[in-house]
Design a protein around this motif. Structure first.
Motif, short mmCIF file in Angstrom:
data_model
loop_
_atom_site.label_atom_id
_atom_site.label_comp_id
_atom_site.label_asym_id
_atom_site.label_seq_id
_atom_site.Cartn_x
_atom_site.Cartn_y
_atom_site.Cartn_z
N ALA A 185 0.81 -1.21 0.00
CA ALA A 185 0.00 0.00 0.00
C ALA A 185 0.85 1.27 0.00
N LYS A 186 2.13 1.09 0.36
CA LYS A 186 3.02 2.24 0.51
C LYS A 186 2.41 3.27 1.46
N GLY A 187 1.85 2.74 2.55
CA GLY A 187 1.20 3.61 3.53
C GLY A 187 0.93 2.85 4.82
N PRO A 188 0.41 3.56 5.83
CA PRO A 188 0.20 2.97 7.16
C PRO A 188 -1.09 2.16 7.27
N VAL A 189 -1.06 0.95 6.76
CA VAL A 189 -2.19 0.05 6.97
C VAL A 189 -1.74 -1.06 7.91
N THR A 190 -2.70 -1.66 8.62
CA THR A 190 -2.38 -2.69 9.61
C THR A 190 -3.17 -3.96 9.34
N ALA A 191 -2.55 -5.09 9.62
CA ALA A 191 -3.20 -6.40 9.45
C ALA A 191 -3.09 -7.16 10.76
N SER A 192 -4.22 -7.59 11.31
CA SER A 192 -4.23 -8.28 12.61
C SER A 192 -3.77 -9.73 12.46
N ASN A 193 -3.26 -10.28 13.56
CA ASN A 193 -2.75 -11.65 13.54
C ASN A 193 -3.85 -12.69 13.29
N ASP A 194 -5.10 -12.33 13.55
CA ASP A 194 -6.19 -13.29 13.36
C ASP A 194 -6.74 -13.28 11.94
N LEU A 195 -6.07 -12.58 11.03
CA LEU A 195 -6.58 -12.46 9.66
C LEU A 195 -6.78 -13.82 8.98
N PRO A 196 -5.82 -14.76 9.10
CA PRO A 196 -6.06 -16.08 8.47
C PRO A 196 -7.29 -16.79 9.00
N ASP A 197 -7.52 -16.72 10.33
CA ASP A 197 -8.70 -17.36 10.90
C ASP A 197 -9.98 -16.69 10.41
N ARG A 198 -9.95 -15.38 10.26
CA ARG A 198 -11.13 -14.66 9.77
C ARG A 198 -11.44 -15.03 8.33
N VAL A 199 -10.39 -15.17 7.52
CA VAL A 199 -10.60 -15.58 6.13
C VAL A 199 -11.22 -16.97 6.08
N GLU A 200 -10.68 -17.90 6.84
CA GLU A 200 -11.23 -19.26 6.85
C GLU A 200 -12.70 -19.24 7.25
#
Length: 221
Positions: A79-94
């Motif tokens: 993104a070339k910017g300040p975005v954040t991704a939480s550690n639970d992202l894989p579980d949320r996708v599933e």
């Protein structure tokens, strides 16, 4: 439209359906990727349906790849910017993929495009228009699943195979306990189930899905 123009259009459409993974750099078809976008607060959220507004970031539909994207801050780099991704992202996708498949199975049942139960599925495989998808609970007994695959083969039926949902998840979708076998007739819902199953497989490898006792054959649907 002449043949050359049609060929160009088909190539353009194929290119539009492919995107590059921000982690591996691979160019992937729809069945092998997940789209993400940043919400107004800069948090990365999954876009399973591919309809959310904003710039998309594509990651290979694979738990290890997505975990790497989160750990290595790949979303912020892309993104070339300040975005954040939480550690639970894989579980949320599933969870979202499962929810989408469960919803589609429910729709298929309501529309009459789905049958369930071993004997009903076996009969459907012999119909003039056989099912396009066989759905087998991942925790179902191997023998029953093998018998239906053999029946399909004997009938010359080439159907997609979905084995990434548990019997509990199938029961939730169909409103019936202990569902092990189901089948979906040809159509848009069948096509979408195959697509979503291909993506969910990346989050549920066989070794992980095999944990726990197999559901009994006796009395199963």
């Amino acid at each position: 439209m002449n043949a050359a123009a049609r060929e160009t259009t088909n190539e353009d459409e194929a290119a539009a359906r492919e995107r590059r993974c921000i982690v591996t750099g691979e160019i992937l078809p729809e069945a092998e990727r997940i789209r993400f976008v940043a919400d107004p607060d800069g948090a990365i959220v999954p876009d399973i349906a591919g309809t959310l507004p904003g710039r998309g970031f594509w990651v290979k539909a694979n738990r290890a790849t997505l975990e790497r994207a989160v750990a290595k801050n790949q979303f912020a780099r892309a993104a070339k910017g300040p975005v954040t991704a939480s550690n639970d992202l894989p579980d949320r996708v599933e969870a979202l993929l499962v929810r989408r498949m469960v919803g589609d199975l429910g729709l298929a049942r309501k529309s009459g495009a789905l049958v369930f139960g071993h004997d009903n599925v076996a009969r459907a495989l012999g119909e003039r228009v056989p099912p396009a998808v066989l759905v087998e609970a991942s925790d179902g007994a191997a023998d029953g699943r093998r018998k239906l695959r053999n029946t399909a083969s004997a009938q010359g039926v080439r159907a997609g195979l979905v084995e990434c949902l548990t019997s509990t998840e199938l029961a939730l979708a169909l409103g019936r306990e202990n569902v092990i076998h189901a089948a979906v007739k040809p159509g848009r819902l069948a096509e979408r189930l195959i697509l979503e199953a291909a993506r969910l497989e990346g989050f549920r490898p066989a070794a992980r899905r095999a944990i726990g006792p197999a559901a009994p054959e006796k009395g199963q649907e």
